[in-house]
Write an enzyme that holds these catalytic residues in place. Structure first.
Site, short mmCIF file in Angstrom:
data_model
loop_
_atom_site.label_atom_id
_atom_site.label_comp_id
_atom_site.label_asym_id
_atom_site.label_seq_id
_atom_site.Cartn_x
_atom_site.Cartn_y
_atom_site.Cartn_z
N ARG A 43 -1.53 -9.99 8.04
CA ARG A 43 -1.70 -10.55 9.42
C ARG A 43 -1.14 -9.23 10.17
O ARG A 43 -1.67 -9.26 11.43
CB ARG A 43 -0.32 -11.53 10.06
N ALA A 65 1.05 0.92 9.58
CA ALA A 65 2.06 0.41 8.87
C ALA A 65 2.77 1.89 9.63
O ALA A 65 2.26 2.62 9.57
CB ALA A 65 2.59 0.09 7.82
N HIS A 101 -4.75 -1.67 1.71
CA HIS A 101 -3.88 -3.00 3.30
C HIS A 101 -4.90 -2.80 4.28
O HIS A 101 -6.08 -2.59 4.70
CB HIS A 101 -2.96 -2.93 3.04
N ALA A 135 -2.63 -14.39 7.91
CA ALA A 135 -3.06 -13.86 6.27
C ALA A 135 -3.97 -14.57 5.59
O ALA A 135 -4.87 -14.28 5.04
CB ALA A 135 -1.78 -12.92 5.73
N GLU A 138 3.71 2.91 -3.25
CA GLU A 138 2.66 2.88 -1.78
C GLU A 138 3.08 4.13 -1.27
O GLU A 138 4.76 5.14 -1.09
CB GLU A 138 4.00 1.81 -1.37
N THR A 170 -1.62 2.18 2.81
CA THR A 170 -0.53 0.86 4.56
C THR A 170 -2.18 1.63 5.12
O THR A 170 -2.96 2.25 5.10
CB THR A 170 0.96 0.96 4.27
N TYR A 183 8.27 -12.31 1.16
CA TYR A 183 9.36 -11.81 1.76
C TYR A 183 10.62 -13.03 0.69
O TYR A 183 10.97 -13.94 1.34
CB TYR A 183 9.60 -12.15 2.95
N ASP A 218 2.54 -7.11 12.33
CA ASP A 218 3.98 -7.86 12.71
C ASP A 218 3.33 -7.40 14.39
O ASP A 218 2.00 -6.86 15.03
CB ASP A 218 4.50 -6.38 12.91
P1 FAD Z 1 1.63 -13.52 7.04
O1 FAD Z 1 1.29 -14.96 5.52
O2 FAD Z 1 1.03 -14.12 7.82
O3 FAD Z 1 3.29 -14.15 7.20
C1 FAD Z 1 3.84 -14.67 9.30
C2 FAD Z 1 4.65 -16.00 9.86
O4 FAD Z 1 3.89 -16.36 9.71
C3 FAD Z 1 5.55 -15.99 8.39
O5 FAD Z 1 6.50 -16.30 8.99
C4 FAD Z 1 4.89 -16.93 7.80
O6 FAD Z 1 6.19 -18.20 7.71
C5 FAD Z 1 4.41 -17.72 8.76
N1 FAD Z 1 3.22 -18.25 8.15
C6 FAD Z 1 2.29 -17.39 7.48
N2 FAD Z 1 0.41 -18.88 6.76
C7 FAD Z 1 1.05 -19.22 8.21
C8 FAD Z 1 -0.10 -21.07 8.13
N3 FAD Z 1 -1.09 -20.40 7.75
N4 FAD Z 1 1.00 -21.40 9.45
C9 FAD Z 1 1.52 -21.54 10.24
N5 FAD Z 1 2.71 -20.16 9.17
C10 FAD Z 1 2.44 -19.27 8.68
N6 FAD Z 1 2.34 -3.90 8.21
C11 FAD Z 1 1.35 -3.49 8.71
O7 FAD Z 1 0.90 -3.03 9.61
N7 FAD Z 1 0.97 -2.87 7.44
C12 FAD Z 1 0.34 -2.60 6.61
O8 FAD Z 1 -0.22 -2.33 5.47
C13 FAD Z 1 2.07 -3.32 5.92
N8 FAD Z 1 2.15 -3.28 4.97
C14 FAD Z 1 3.03 -4.67 4.31
C15 FAD Z 1 3.34 -4.31 2.62
C16 FAD Z 1 3.72 -5.54 2.34
C17 FAD Z 1 4.35 -5.62 0.76
C18 FAD Z 1 4.69 -5.86 2.75
C19 FAD Z 1 5.61 -7.36 2.77
C20 FAD Z 1 4.77 -6.25 4.33
C21 FAD Z 1 3.67 -4.98 4.61
N9 FAD Z 1 3.26 -4.89 6.04
C22 FAD Z 1 2.19 -3.81 6.93
C23 FAD Z 1 4.23 -5.77 7.05
C24 FAD Z 1 3.51 -7.12 7.65
O9 FAD Z 1 2.65 -6.96 8.23
C25 FAD Z 1 4.32 -8.07 8.93
O10 FAD Z 1 4.87 -8.52 7.70
C26 FAD Z 1 4.45 -9.37 9.41
O11 FAD Z 1 4.45 -9.24 10.16
C27 FAD Z 1 4.18 -10.10 8.59
O12 FAD Z 1 2.45 -10.18 7.07
P2 FAD Z 1 1.92 -11.10 6.88
O13 FAD Z 1 1.03 -10.40 5.90
O14 FAD Z 1 3.36 -11.19 5.41
O15 FAD Z 1 1.82 -12.43 7.14
#
Ligand code: FAD
Length: 292
Positions: A112, A55, A82, A128, A21, A52, A150, A114
Site C-alpha cells: 500500500r 521507500a 516493490h 495492498a 533488500e 524498494t 508485521y 505509508d
Molecule cells: P496493507 O496490507 O494495505 O495494510 C495497511 C493497514 O491496513 C494495516 O493496518 C492492515 O491491517 C490494514 N488492512 C489491510 N488490508 C485491509 C483491508 N482490505 N481492509 C481493511 N483494512 C486493511 N513502503 C514503500 O513506500 N516502498 C517500499 O518499497 C516498501 N517496502 C516494504 C517492504 C516490506 C517487507 C515491508 C514490511 C514494508 C514495506 N514498505 C514499503 C512499507 C509499507 O508500505 C507500509 O508499512 C504501509 O504502511 C503498509 O503497507 P502494506 O502493503 O502492508 O499495507
C-alpha cells in the site's frame, strides 16, 4: 524464476531462503552506485534481491523496475520489484505493470505504502490487496505477487489479531509469499508465525532482519518500524553508543545471532535489509553461510 518456486526448492533441501533488500539511490547522479553494491553483494549468492519503491525518501519512479531488471539480466540474480499504490491512479499502476512485464520482471511485491499525514494522496487503491487484484488482472498471470506482514502488528491495526485477519485479504488476492517487517525480538516473530499458521495462513514467510550498525539508525528505525527492542538489544546499544566501531561489530553480531536462532527454529527464509551497505550484508552472510 518465480519466487515461490525458490521457497519450494529450498524447503526440499531443508534450507532457508536467503534474500536481500536494496533501494534505488536517492540522487539520480548516484544511481549507478547500486551496481557497485550489487557487485559486492553477489558474493553472498542471494536467492533473490528485492528493490524498494519510493521507500525512505527515495523517489517512486521507474528506477525500481530498471534496477530490478538490470540485476536480473546482468548478474543472473532473481529480483523482486516493490510497488506501492496509495498514491497511484489506476492508470499509473497499469503503466507500471506493463513496464515490469516489458522488463521481464517475474516477481512484484504489492504494497500500500505509508500514508504521510497532511500529504495529498490519490487513494484509488485503499489497501495492498486491491493492488494485488489489479496486478493479477493486468499482469495476466505473468507476475508473481508477494506482500508484507508485521510480526508486531501494523501500526494502524487495532490489534495483531485484526492485522492477521486483514492479512488474509492479501492472501485471497493472490499473494503467495510474505516478507516481514524488521524486528529485534525473535520471540515476537515466532509467536506471530504460530498465530498465522493457526489461522490457516500457510504461505512461506521470510523474517526481515536489519543489522543496526550506527547509533543514528536506532531511533529512526524503531520510529519507522515500530519494532520493540528486547532488553539484550537496548543494553548492547547503550553500552556502545559512543563507540562506533564496537557498536558496528555488536550490531552485526546481534543480526547474525537473530538469523542463526531463526534458522534453527526452521524459518522459511531470512531477508536482510541491507540499507545499501553491502559490507554489512556480507558480514551477516559470513556469520550464517554454514546454515544456508
Ligand atoms: P496493507 O496490507 O494495505 O495494510 C495497511 C493497514 O491496513 C494495516 O493496518 C492492515 O491491517 C490494514 N488492512 C489491510 N488490508 C485491509 C483491508 N482490505 N481492509 C481493511 N483494512 C486493511 N513502503 C514503500 O513506500 N516502498 C517500499 O518499497 C516498501 N517496502 C516494504 C517492504 C516490506 C517487507 C515491508 C514490511 C514494508 C514495506 N514498505 C514499503 C512499507 C509499507 O508500505 C507500509 O508499512 C504501509 O504502511 C503498509 O503497507 P502494506 O502493503 O502492508 O499495507
Amino acid at each position: 524464476m518465480r519466487i515461490p518456486e525458490i521457497y519450494r526448492n529450498k524447503k526440499a533441501e531443508g534450507k532457508p531462503v536467503f534474500s536481500l533488500e536494496v533501494f534505488p539511490p536517492k540522487r539520480k547522479s548516484n544511481r549507478d552506485s547500486i551496481y557497485d553494491a550489487v557487485e559486492i553483494l553477489k558474493a553472498t549468492e542471494p536467492d533473490f534481491i528485492s528493490v524498494t519503491y519510493g521507500a525512505g525518501g527515495s523517489v517512486a519512479d521507474f528506477s525500481t523496475c530498471e534496477i530490478a531488471s538490470n540485476i536480473k539480466q546482468q548478474y543472473g540474480i532473481e529480483t523482486l520489484a516493490h510497488l506501492t499504490c496509495i498514491n497511484s491512479s489506476r492508470e499509473d499502476v497499469k503503466e507500471m505493470i506493463q513496464k515490469l512485464k516489458d522488463a521481464k520482471i517475474e516477481n512484484v511485491m504489492a504494497l500500500r505504502g505509508d500514508i504521510v499525514p497532511g500529504e495529498d494522496i490519490k487513494r484509488e487503491f485503499a489497501h495492498a490487496n486491491e493492488l494485488a487484484i489489479e496486478i493479477q488482472r493486468k499482469g495476466k498471470g505473468e507476475l508473481e505477487i508477494l506482500g508484507a506482514c508485521y510480526p508486531e502488528g501494523h501500526y494502524e491495526a487495532a490489534s495483531i489479531d485484526e492485522d492477521i485477519q486483514n492479512l488474509k485479504y492479501k492472501i485471497g488476492a493472490g499473494v503467495s509469499v510474505l516478507i516481514s517487517q524488521l524486528f529485534f525480538d525473535n520471540s515476537k516473530f515466532c509467536s506471530f508465525l504460530e498465530r498465522v499458521r493457526e489461522d490457516g495462513i500457510n504461505t512461506p514467510i521470510s523474517a526481515g532482519i536489519m543489522p543496526i550498525v550506527k547509533a543514528s539508525q536506532i531511533e529512526k528505525t524503531v520510529q519507522l518500524s515500530g519494532a520493540s527492542m528486547p532488553h539484550e538489544f537496548t543494553e548492547l546499544m547503550a553500552r556502545y553508543q559512543h563507540q562506533p566501531k564496537e557498536l558496528y561489530e555488536a550490531g552485526i553480531d546481534y543480526a547474525i545471532g537473530q538469523c542463526r536462532d531463526l534458522i534453527a527454529r526452521g524459518v522459511d527464509g531470512v531477508h536482510i535489509y541491507t540499507m545499501n551497505d553491502p559490507k554489512v550484508a556480507v558480514r551477516v552472510h559470513d556469520g550464517i553461510k554454514d546454515l544456508l
